[in-house]
Design a protein around this motif. Structure first.
Motif, mmCIF file in Angstrom:
data_model
loop_
_atom_site.group_PDB
_atom_site.id
_atom_site.type_symbol
_atom_site.label_atom_id
_atom_site.label_comp_id
_atom_site.label_asym_id
_atom_site.label_seq_id
_atom_site.Cartn_x
_atom_site.Cartn_y
_atom_site.Cartn_z
ATOM 1 N N VAL A 1 -5.227 -7.246 4.257
ATOM 2 C CA VAL A 1 -3.970 -7.775 5.193
ATOM 3 C C VAL A 1 -3.111 -8.424 4.551
ATOM 4 O O VAL A 1 -1.797 -8.483 4.766
ATOM 5 C CB VAL A 1 -4.810 -8.571 6.056
ATOM 6 N N CYS B 1 -1.989 -2.329 9.531
ATOM 7 C CA CYS B 1 -1.256 -2.862 8.548
ATOM 8 C C CYS B 1 0.412 -2.617 8.650
ATOM 9 O O CYS B 1 0.891 -3.329 8.084
ATOM 10 C CB CYS B 1 -1.631 -2.066 7.205
ATOM 11 N N ALA C 1 -0.464 -6.192 3.022
ATOM 12 C CA ALA C 1 0.427 -5.820 3.985
ATOM 13 C C ALA C 1 1.371 -6.846 4.356
ATOM 14 O O ALA C 1 2.269 -6.522 5.083
ATOM 15 C CB ALA C 1 -0.436 -5.218 5.252
#
Length: 533
Positions: free
Chosen positions: A434, A464, A437
């Motif tokens: 995460v 993502c 991203a």
């Protein structure tokens, strides 16, 4: 770092200082690869002392090529290499979880939790998490399963062309071959600069015919594989200096000529030799229209023999009658020389199925990276067939956290603090994915955990692209369960090994000591006594 001098040429780190420096080394290794994980992971540039550059986001490539002299760092790299050798994927996940597990374990020790209790909790947590992941794994019927393309695409870093090649190769070799412990689909990947991407049933031999006058394209070919040199029997120089020895040499040469004639009688079209070839043999086979490949690597000729049904023999076998040699021959539908790529292809063998994934690129640097990507994808596909699939994107690890928290009640005393180390390690992959991203890892992991704890689908994770919670299985995001299990166990092994190190001792130069120490010098017991003084 606190260092204490003891009697003799040794240096000793104090206990917590030794643990601290080891933890820092492991953290540094983990930080080197954590930015590469996930669909939004970035590349790492590796530069050697000559200025040669490697650009990759392949975890094991980064770990193996980076300069690391600290013993703890080398331990992590060696464990990652073992993961790569056995499974072929998951080294980045293993390293990230190991870094988190070690760091959390160190924090618990600083708080006063005994190391043995932390290790007990880690062992319990790893095994409980392994059971959780294996319990959620969904089996794959075989290489025809459409989900394997998604596995190859994710492991292949979204390279659709490579994913298609890998799945096609898996289907060519078949399920039984993929389940064979001695077979690695990743080993079928070959890269060539200037080649076009393709997969075919057969083997690439990285050699060309010994003579330009030999045939370049053969059909319906009988093959003879020699695990030896194609030369006459030898006679030593001392015997050769005698008249009898010279006669023996002439006999050997005549016998060799007769042996070569047997190959033509058998209708052999291609001879593959492990070592060198006598000039007379080259001339004979050229005149006979037989393709000769010599000094072929054992890895390649063994594959050819397996694919074509040939039985590799030593040159002494050539002395046998023609009818006995018949059973050593293999057969291929086609053997031909690719003059542009400077290799020979052996295709359509009659024995075990074999595939070759040929990956091409315009430059050497890009070619090397595409080969690494294809190998990762191939390893992931084979692993999925062997051990089944789980939801990817860090979801399988996070789902296991729920089982660990329920199992906390089974632990007594401070062992539960070790379990917390495993829980944090399991949360880390999703958090890092995460973060890479561009989202807040703490927030997103917390959102998913809340849905899991509230009885939601344990396949829920983070998209993502949007940052929204989504069903990863429904979105086609899968990982091989086997990769997750081995990565988790590898991380646990690293954490236990690092946390168990109480003292670091610099070893003396034993060779120098033997040469320099006078008789009656201090014993090892005298030296170690200084440690406890």
């Amino acid at each position: 770092m606190s260092v204490k001098q003891v009697t003799g040429p040794s240096e000793v780190d104090e206990r917590l200082a030794a643990l601290s420096t080891n933890v820092n080394a492991v953290r540094a290794i983990a930080s080197a690869v954590e930015g590469t994980i996930g669909p939004k992971g970035l590349n790492t540039m590796l530069v050697d002392r000559f200025g040669d550059v490697t650009i990759t986001n392949d975890g094991i490539t980064i770990l193996e090529k980076m300069e690391a002299s600290h013993p703890a760092a080398r331990l992590v790299i060696n464990t990652a290499r073992s993961q790569e050798d056995e499974i072929g994927d998951g080294t980045t996940t293993a390293t990230i979880m190991a870094g988190t597990m070690v760091a959390e374990g160190f924090n618990q020790v600083i708080r006063g939790v005994p190391v043995t209790r932390v290790i007990d909790g880690i062992r319990f947590g790893v095994e409980r998490a392994v059971q959780s992941i294996e319990g959620r794994a969904v089996s794959v019927a075989g290489p025809e399963d459409e989900r394997l393309y998604r596995v190859a695409l994710i492991a292949g870093r979204e390279h659709a062309d490579i994913a298609r090649l890998v799945v096609e190769a898996a289907r060519l070799v078949g399920r039984d071959k993929l389940l064979d412990p001695g077979f690695r689909l990743a080993d079928t990947v070959v890269s060539e600069e200037g080649a076009r991407n393709e997969v075919f049933s057969g083997i690439i031999v990285d050699k060309e015919p010994l003579s330009d006058q030999m045939p370049k394209d053969l059909r319906d070919v009988r093959l003879f594989v020699l695990d030896d040199a194609l030369e006459p029997d030898e006679i030593d120089d001392e015997a050769l200096a005698t008249e009898a020895g010279f006669r023996k040499l002439l006999e050997y040469q005549e016998q060799f000529r007769q042996d070569l004639t047997k190959l033509t009688q058998l209708g052999v079209g291609c001879v593959i030799v492990d070592r060198g070839t006598d000039d007379a043999a080259e001339d004979f086979l050229t005149d006979a229209g037989i393709m000769l490949l010599h000094r072929v690597s054992s890895r390649e000729w063994r594959k050819v023999a397996e694919h074509c049904g040939a039985r590799p023999v030593k040159r002494a076998a050539l002395h046998k009658p023609v009818e006995d040699l018949e059973r050593y021959l293999g057969w291929a539908e086609r053997v031909w020389q690719d003059e542009k790529l400077e290799h020979v292809r052996v295709m359509g063998g009659r024995a075990k199925p074999m595939a070759t994934i040929l990956v091409g690129a315009a430059t050497r640097e890009v070619m090397a990276e595409r080969e690494r990507i294809a190998k990762d994808a191939a390893a992931a596909v084979q692993s999925a067939v062997r051990g089944g699939l789980v939801a990817g994107g860090g979801v399988a690890e996070l789902a296991a956290v729920q089982d660990l928290r329920r199992g906390r009640s089974e632990l007594r005393g401070m062992t539960a603090y070790g379990l917390d180390c495993v829980i944090e390690a399991l949360r880390r992959p999703l958090g890092q994915i995460v973060h890479n991203a561009g989202f807040n890892a703490l927030e997103k992991v917390g959102e998913v955990e809340a849905r899991h704890e509230g009885g939601g689908d344990l396949n829920l994770g983070i998209d993502c692209d949007t940052g929204e919670i989504t069903d990863m299985a429904a979105a086609g995001v899968f990982d091989p369960a086997e990769v997750k299990v081995h990565a988790l166990r590898a991380a646990g092994e690293i954490a236990e090994a690092i946390l168990r190190i109480d003292t670091i001792i610099k070893k003396r130069d034993e060779a120098g000591e033997r040469n320099a120490s006078p008789p009656g010098g201090s014993s090892s017991g005298d030296s170690m006594a200084g440690r406890f003084s």
